[in-house]
Design a protein around this motif. Structure first.
Motif, PDB file in Angstrom:
ATOM      1  N   GLY A  24      43.221  43.944  35.871  1.00 37.32           N
ATOM      2  CA  GLY A  24      42.727  45.119  35.162  1.00 37.32           C
ATOM      3  C   GLY A  24      41.296  45.009  34.679  1.00 37.32           C
ATOM      4  O   GLY A  24      40.919  45.664  33.704  1.00 37.32           O
ATOM      5  N   LEU A  25      40.455  44.219  35.362  1.00 32.12           N
ATOM      6  CA  LEU A  25      39.064  44.073  34.947  1.00 32.12           C
ATOM      7  C   LEU A  25      38.216  45.267  35.371  1.00 32.12           C
ATOM      8  O   LEU A  25      37.170  45.524  34.776  1.00 32.12           O
ATOM      9  N   ALA A  26      38.653  45.980  36.391  1.00 30.27           N
ATOM     10  CA  ALA A  26      37.902  47.134  36.885  1.00 30.27           C
ATOM     11  C   ALA A  26      38.333  48.400  36.166  1.00 30.27           C
ATOM     12  O   ALA A  26      39.528  48.660  35.997  1.00 30.27           O
ATOM     13  N   ASP A  27      37.363  49.196  35.740  1.00 30.01           N
ATOM     14  CA  ASP A  27      37.659  50.507  35.164  1.00 30.01           C
ATOM     15  C   ASP A  27      37.923  51.522  36.267  1.00 30.01           C
ATOM     16  O   ASP A  27      38.728  52.438  36.094  1.00 30.01           O
ATOM     17  N   GLN A  48      29.414  48.299  25.735  1.00 30.61           N
ATOM     18  CA  GLN A  48      30.558  48.497  26.620  1.00 30.61           C
ATOM     19  C   GLN A  48      30.086  48.634  28.069  1.00 30.61           C
ATOM     20  O   GLN A  48      29.099  49.315  28.361  1.00 30.61           O
ATOM     21  N   LYS A  49      30.815  47.994  29.002  1.00 35.68           N
ATOM     22  CA  LYS A  49      30.442  48.028  30.423  1.00 35.68           C
ATOM     23  C   LYS A  49      31.508  48.762  31.222  1.00 35.68           C
ATOM     24  O   LYS A  49      32.706  48.515  31.059  1.00 35.68           O
ATOM     25  N   PHE A  50      31.055  49.670  32.070  1.00 27.46           N
ATOM     26  CA  PHE A  50      31.953  50.378  32.986  1.00 27.46           C
ATOM     27  C   PHE A  50      31.888  49.668  34.334  1.00 27.46           C
ATOM     28  O   PHE A  50      30.843  49.661  34.993  1.00 27.46           O
ATOM     29  N   THR A  51      32.997  49.056  34.738  1.00 31.59           N
ATOM     30  CA  THR A  51      33.029  48.218  35.940  1.00 31.59           C
ATOM     31  C   THR A  51      33.726  48.934  37.086  1.00 31.59           C
ATOM     32  O   THR A  51      34.840  49.440  36.929  1.00 31.59           O
ATOM     33  N   VAL A  52      33.055  48.969  38.231  1.00 36.09           N
ATOM     34  CA  VAL A  52      33.602  49.579  39.441  1.00 36.09           C
ATOM     35  C   VAL A  52      33.788  48.484  40.484  1.00 36.09           C
ATOM     36  O   VAL A  52      32.896  47.658  40.691  1.00 36.09           O
ATOM     37  N   PHE A  53      34.942  48.493  41.156  1.00 39.41           N
ATOM     38  CA  PHE A  53      35.198  47.509  42.210  1.00 39.41           C
ATOM     39  C   PHE A  53      35.514  48.241  43.504  1.00 39.41           C
ATOM     40  O   PHE A  53      36.404  49.090  43.550  1.00 39.41           O
ATOM     41  N   ILE A  54      34.752  47.922  44.553  1.00 39.33           N
ATOM     42  CA  ILE A  54      34.959  48.537  45.859  1.00 39.33           C
ATOM     43  C   ILE A  54      34.919  47.458  46.939  1.00 39.33           C
ATOM     44  O   ILE A  54      34.500  46.331  46.679  1.00 39.33           O
ATOM     45  N   THR A  55      35.361  47.818  48.135  1.00 35.32           N
ATOM     46  CA  THR A  55      35.297  46.882  49.258  1.00 35.32           C
ATOM     47  C   THR A  55      34.222  47.275  50.254  1.00 35.32           C
ATOM     48  O   THR A  55      33.969  46.553  51.211  1.00 35.32           O
ATOM     49  N   ASP A  56      33.594  48.424  50.029  1.00 36.24           N
ATOM     50  CA  ASP A  56      32.604  48.934  50.966  1.00 36.24           C
ATOM     51  C   ASP A  56      31.212  48.909  50.339  1.00 36.24           C
ATOM     52  O   ASP A  56      30.911  49.692  49.442  1.00 36.24           O
ATOM     53  N   ARG A  57      30.332  48.046  50.811  1.00 35.80           N
ATOM     54  CA  ARG A  57      29.000  47.868  50.246  1.00 35.80           C
ATOM     55  C   ARG A  57      28.088  49.092  50.372  1.00 35.80           C
ATOM     56  O   ARG A  57      27.400  49.459  49.411  1.00 35.80           O
ATOM     57  N   PRO A  58      28.033  49.793  51.507  1.00 33.80           N
ATOM     58  CA  PRO A  58      27.039  50.861  51.673  1.00 33.80           C
ATOM     59  C   PRO A  58      27.112  51.988  50.638  1.00 33.80           C
ATOM     60  O   PRO A  58      26.104  52.633  50.365  1.00 33.80           O
TER      61      PRO A  58
END
Length: 284
Positions: free
Chosen positions: A93-96, A43-53
């Motif tokens: 809904g791909l991001a947890d 199982q993979k926990f996926t995080v999506f953000i717009t800020d790289r740092p």
């Protein structure tokens, strides 16, 4: 003989070119991952953000939480300001876990369709026109023909939505100005400081006083909704929720940003101190 020699040289050149392509490193990285202690869990926990740092600090913290180590085998953090990618990861809904503006989530009705819950949010802020040499005016006469710096992703309120709305209200078309689009608020500041644009649309932060004058900023909107952390909660996974909140709280204490250090956690039946200690136990 000349034909054979030419063919042989072409063949050697082809092999050389293929070798260069194979060995060329991929310099564009849009995600980072880490393995948890559950080696057999796929199982993979996926995080999506717009800020790289913030990605590396958040990844390290998440990979040391109890709930994620029990429930997942891999943590992946992806970052992008591309609208298509945002719609893929959040809209489908791909991001947890996702850090986005509430207008994006509302557009896709994700809280209903994918059971996203707001677990933390950053403070509201103001959007400004900032200039280098004069106080910007919010009039058609003043703005006409000006060089304006904006963000190139339409989900940003201070860097895109709010200024574009004002231009529309004033009856100013994009062709009536010289608009330069960049990828980040920091890039906007660099544009202005270098004199490449007359003004930019952004938020104001304390360190801006070192480069720009307080007298040369004009508010566009005084209350812009801050970004929010959304966690997908298809089940009542309280352990995960509390551990992720603790990880975000730790991130806010470690990241060097006036905006991202001011995080408000949503109220759930969590014990932040206990959860924080669980995060630290993995680091010992």
């Amino acid at each position: 003989m000349l034909i054979i020699l030419a063919f042989f040289n072409w063949y050697l050149g082809t092999l050389s070119a293929e070798k260069k392509i194979i060995e060329m490193p991929n310099l564009i990285t849009e995600s980072i991952t880490c393995l948890t202690q559950s080696a057999t869990n796929n199982q993979k926990f996926t995080v999506f953000i717009t800020d790289r740092p913030m990605a590396e600090k958040l990844l390290d913290t998440l990979c040391h939480t109890n709930a994620i180590n029990r429930q997942y085998g891999l943590v992946e953090i992806r970052w992008s300001n591309n609208e298509q990618e945002i719609s893929q990861y959040v809209g489908k809904g791909l991001a947890d876990l996702a850090l986005v503006k509430d207008n994006v989530m509302q557009a896709f009705a994700t809280q209903t369709t994918h059971s996203y819950k707001i677990i933390a949010q950053y403070q509201d802020y103001a959007a400004y026109f900032v200039s280098l040499k004069e106080k910007p005016q919010l009039s058609k006469q003043y703005l006409w023909g000006k060089k304006l710096g904006l963000l190139d992703y339409p989900s940003s309120r201070s860097g895109h939505i709010v200024p574009k709305g004002l231009l529309n209200e004033l009856g100013i078309a994009e062709s009536d100005m010289q608009i330069t689009y960049v990828k980040s608020h920091e890039a906007l500041r660099d544009l202005l400081a270098s004199g490449k644009v007359d003004l930019i649309s952004t938020f104001w932060q304390e360190q801006d006083i070192e480069r720009f004058s307080l007298n040369y900023k004009t508010p566009l909107e005084t209350k812009v909704s801050g970004s929010k952390w959304y966690l997908k909660m298809a089940t009542e996974n309280t352990d995960l929720l509390c551990d992720v909140q603790a990880a975000l709280h730790q991130l806010s204490n470690e990241i060097h940003s006036q905006y991202y250090s001011q995080l408000n956690l949503s109220q759930f039946n969590c014990s932040p101190v206990d959860v924080k200690s669980q995060v630290n136990q993995h680091e010992k």
